[in-house]
Design an enzyme around this catalytic site. Structure first.
Site, mmCIF file in Angstrom:
data_model
loop_
_atom_site.group_PDB
_atom_site.id
_atom_site.type_symbol
_atom_site.label_atom_id
_atom_site.label_comp_id
_atom_site.label_asym_id
_atom_site.label_seq_id
_atom_site.Cartn_x
_atom_site.Cartn_y
_atom_site.Cartn_z
ATOM 1 N N GLY A 111 0.852 -1.195 0.000
ATOM 2 C CA GLY A 111 0.000 0.000 0.000
ATOM 3 C C GLY A 111 0.883 1.239 0.000
ATOM 4 O O GLY A 111 2.040 1.193 -0.423
ATOM 5 N N ILE B 131 2.272 2.865 2.505
ATOM 6 C CA ILE B 131 3.444 2.771 3.379
ATOM 7 C C ILE B 131 4.420 1.717 2.853
ATOM 8 O O ILE B 131 5.633 1.949 2.812
ATOM 9 C CB ILE B 131 3.029 2.464 4.833
ATOM 10 C CG1 ILE B 131 2.094 3.563 5.365
ATOM 11 C CG2 ILE B 131 4.262 2.352 5.723
ATOM 12 C CD1 ILE B 131 1.431 3.230 6.708
ATOM 13 N N ARG C 144 0.140 -3.888 12.242
ATOM 14 C CA ARG C 144 -0.665 -4.267 13.397
ATOM 15 C C ARG C 144 -0.101 -5.554 13.975
ATOM 16 O O ARG C 144 0.229 -6.484 13.234
ATOM 17 C CB ARG C 144 -2.134 -4.480 12.995
ATOM 18 C CG ARG C 144 -2.926 -3.191 12.777
ATOM 19 C CD ARG C 144 -3.133 -2.397 14.064
ATOM 20 N NE ARG C 144 -3.888 -1.166 13.862
ATOM 21 C CZ ARG C 144 -3.338 0.015 13.594
ATOM 22 N NH1 ARG C 144 -2.026 0.134 13.499
ATOM 23 N NH2 ARG C 144 -4.087 1.086 13.438
ATOM 24 N N GLU D 275 -1.470 -5.389 22.668
ATOM 25 C CA GLU D 275 -0.924 -4.131 23.213
ATOM 26 C C GLU D 275 -1.692 -3.733 24.465
ATOM 27 O O GLU D 275 -2.909 -3.909 24.501
ATOM 28 C CB GLU D 275 -1.035 -3.035 22.154
ATOM 29 C CG GLU D 275 -0.090 -3.304 21.004
ATOM 30 C CD GLU D 275 -0.104 -2.232 19.921
ATOM 31 O OE1 GLU D 275 -0.596 -1.116 20.156
ATOM 32 O OE2 GLU D 275 0.411 -2.537 18.837
ATOM 33 N N HIS E 42 4.726 1.377 19.568
ATOM 34 C CA HIS E 42 3.747 1.856 18.576
ATOM 35 C C HIS E 42 3.939 3.349 18.266
ATOM 36 O O HIS E 42 3.038 4.161 18.515
ATOM 37 C CB HIS E 42 2.314 1.573 19.064
ATOM 38 C CG HIS E 42 1.327 1.463 17.944
ATOM 39 N ND1 HIS E 42 0.264 0.591 17.929
ATOM 40 C CD2 HIS E 42 1.241 2.142 16.767
ATOM 41 C CE1 HIS E 42 -0.427 0.728 16.814
ATOM 42 N NE2 HIS E 42 0.148 1.666 16.076
ATOM 43 N N ILE E 43 5.119 3.675 17.731
ATOM 44 C CA ILE E 43 5.465 5.072 17.451
ATOM 45 C C ILE E 43 5.636 5.357 15.958
ATOM 46 O O ILE E 43 6.267 6.338 15.579
ATOM 47 C CB ILE E 43 6.756 5.487 18.202
ATOM 48 C CG1 ILE E 43 7.926 4.537 17.862
ATOM 49 C CG2 ILE E 43 6.528 5.558 19.713
ATOM 50 C CD1 ILE E 43 9.285 5.017 18.377
ATOM 51 N N GLY E 44 5.041 4.501 15.111
ATOM 52 C CA GLY E 44 5.230 4.667 13.661
ATOM 53 C C GLY E 44 4.939 6.074 13.164
ATOM 54 O O GLY E 44 5.684 6.631 12.353
HETATM 55 C C1 GLV Z 1 -1.324 3.740 13.733
HETATM 56 O O1 GLV Z 1 -1.094 2.610 14.060
HETATM 57 C C2 GLV Z 1 -2.203 4.074 12.676
HETATM 58 O O2 GLV Z 1 -2.897 3.197 12.151
HETATM 59 O O3 GLV Z 1 -2.262 5.265 12.320
HETATM 60 C C1 GLV Z 2 -2.326 1.979 4.555
HETATM 61 O O1 GLV Z 2 -2.354 1.327 5.546
HETATM 62 C C2 GLV Z 2 -1.172 2.583 3.950
HETATM 63 O O2 GLV Z 2 -0.257 1.840 3.519
HETATM 64 O O3 GLV Z 2 -1.179 3.821 3.908
#
Ligand code: GLV
Ligand code: GLV
Length: 327
Positions: free
Chosen positions: A156, A158, A239, A268, A286-288
């Protein structure tokens, strides 16, 4: 006309709240913790709009409690916490925050990848402990990244951003998943779409960017780890439940795979038994998306989504725009 009432389930960055306050009466949970279910349901009772978090379950019970609701905006790109089908049945628009956090999340995946490959956390601890005896030719040998094969699960936004960032490291890129070919990375990187077993067998680094769905839940378990290279590293910034975390702890302990970088967890905020003792895993909480400007932009996007819903317009990043067209 009186301003619509809006409830925000956790304090979010000020730019989003300021935008909301221009048009709405805004109440915020200003305790720095997720609301218990009963608190959430009580606080949304007279809200026409809600901004919520990935820790809030947005399901039939929530919609029943929020009887005056006109729309719900998630402060997250992932939306496995929302029953979108239920929202659609009730003709309620719901939204997420894609795009604004794409690069921050891909950057964290790279940070974890390198931290594992070059043993950054383990060696940082050695320095701090004062135990480093001085340079040594056989000390702390890690893994090469350049020229290796990067496997992307979930091409996707990201996943493709992660892949594009590999260009500086001259990597071979494989990917699995997605309903259609990821043309951007095929054209720019020569990325190859492969079946899951090929991704497992050929990748030196696997980075997970798939949404949590019934199909992706526990996709990585003992069987998958056994098909990976013993020198392979897995990184997860999507996730937690995509990985069977107990099975991962075993695979890392027994060196079935070489390492893991985790930002998300199956249960979590807990972490599976056994992980904390291992040196070959790097773990972040969980700091992405946790950079200042990314979180500001998520707050603004969530606010814009909610304001559009309250006006009856289509929000910028709606998950079920069909409910608005037919109203
Ligand atoms: C964080 O995990 C998000 O989905 O934005
Ligand atoms: C969705 O989850 C992305 O990849 O933006």
């Amino acid at each position: 006309m009186s301003k619509p009432k809006v409830y925000v389930t956790r304090m979010i960055p000020e730019p989003g709240l300021a935008l909301l306050r221009e048009h709405c009466l805004v109440a915020v949970n200003d305790r720095d913790r997720p609301l218990a279910r009963e608190e959430l349901l009580a606080n949304v009772r007279d809200a026409e709009g809600v901004i919520g978090q990935l820790t809030d379950k947005i399901d039939a019970g929530f919609f029943d409690a929020a009887a005056r609701l006109k729309g719900y905006a998630n402060y997250a790109v992932g939306y496995d916490n929302i029953d979108v089908a239920e929202a659609s049945r009730r003709r309620l628009p719901v939204s997420n925050t894609p795009d604004v956090l794409t690069r921050a999340t891909a950057e964290l995946a790279w940070a974890l990848l390198f931290a594992v490959a070059r043993r950054i956390v383990e060696t940082d601890a050695v320095m701090r402990s004062g135990a480093w005896p001085g340079w040594g030719p056989l000390q702390f040998l890690g893994l090469d990244v350049s020229g290796k094969t990067l496997g992307i699960l979930g091409p996707g936004r990201i996943g493709q951003a992660m892949a594009l960032m590999s260009q500086g490291f001259a990597m071979t890129v494989l990917y699995h998943g997605g309903s259609k070919p990821a043309l951007a990375i095929e054209e720019k990187l020569g990325a190859r779409r492969v079946d899951f077993d090929t991704l497992l067998a050929e990748s030196d680094f696997i980075s997970i960017h798939a949404p949590l769905t019934p199909a992706s839940r526990r996709l990585f378990g003992a069987e998958a780890f056994a098909k990976m290279k013993r020198t392979a590293v897995i990184v997860n910034t999507s996730r937690g439940p995509v990985i069977d975390e107990a099975a991962l702890a075993v695979a890392l302990r027994e060196k079935t795979i070489a390492g893991a970088g985790l930002d998300v967890y199956e249960f979590e905020p807990k972490m599976a038994e056994g992980l904390r003792e291992l040196q070959n895993v790097v773990v972040t909480p969980h700091i992405g998306s946790a950079t200042r400007s990314t979180r500001d932009n998520m707050a603004l996007l969530a606010a814009r989504n909610l304001l559009a819903m309250l006006r009856g317009d289509t929000p910028p990043t709606c998950l079920n725009p069909e409910v608005l067209g037919k109203k």
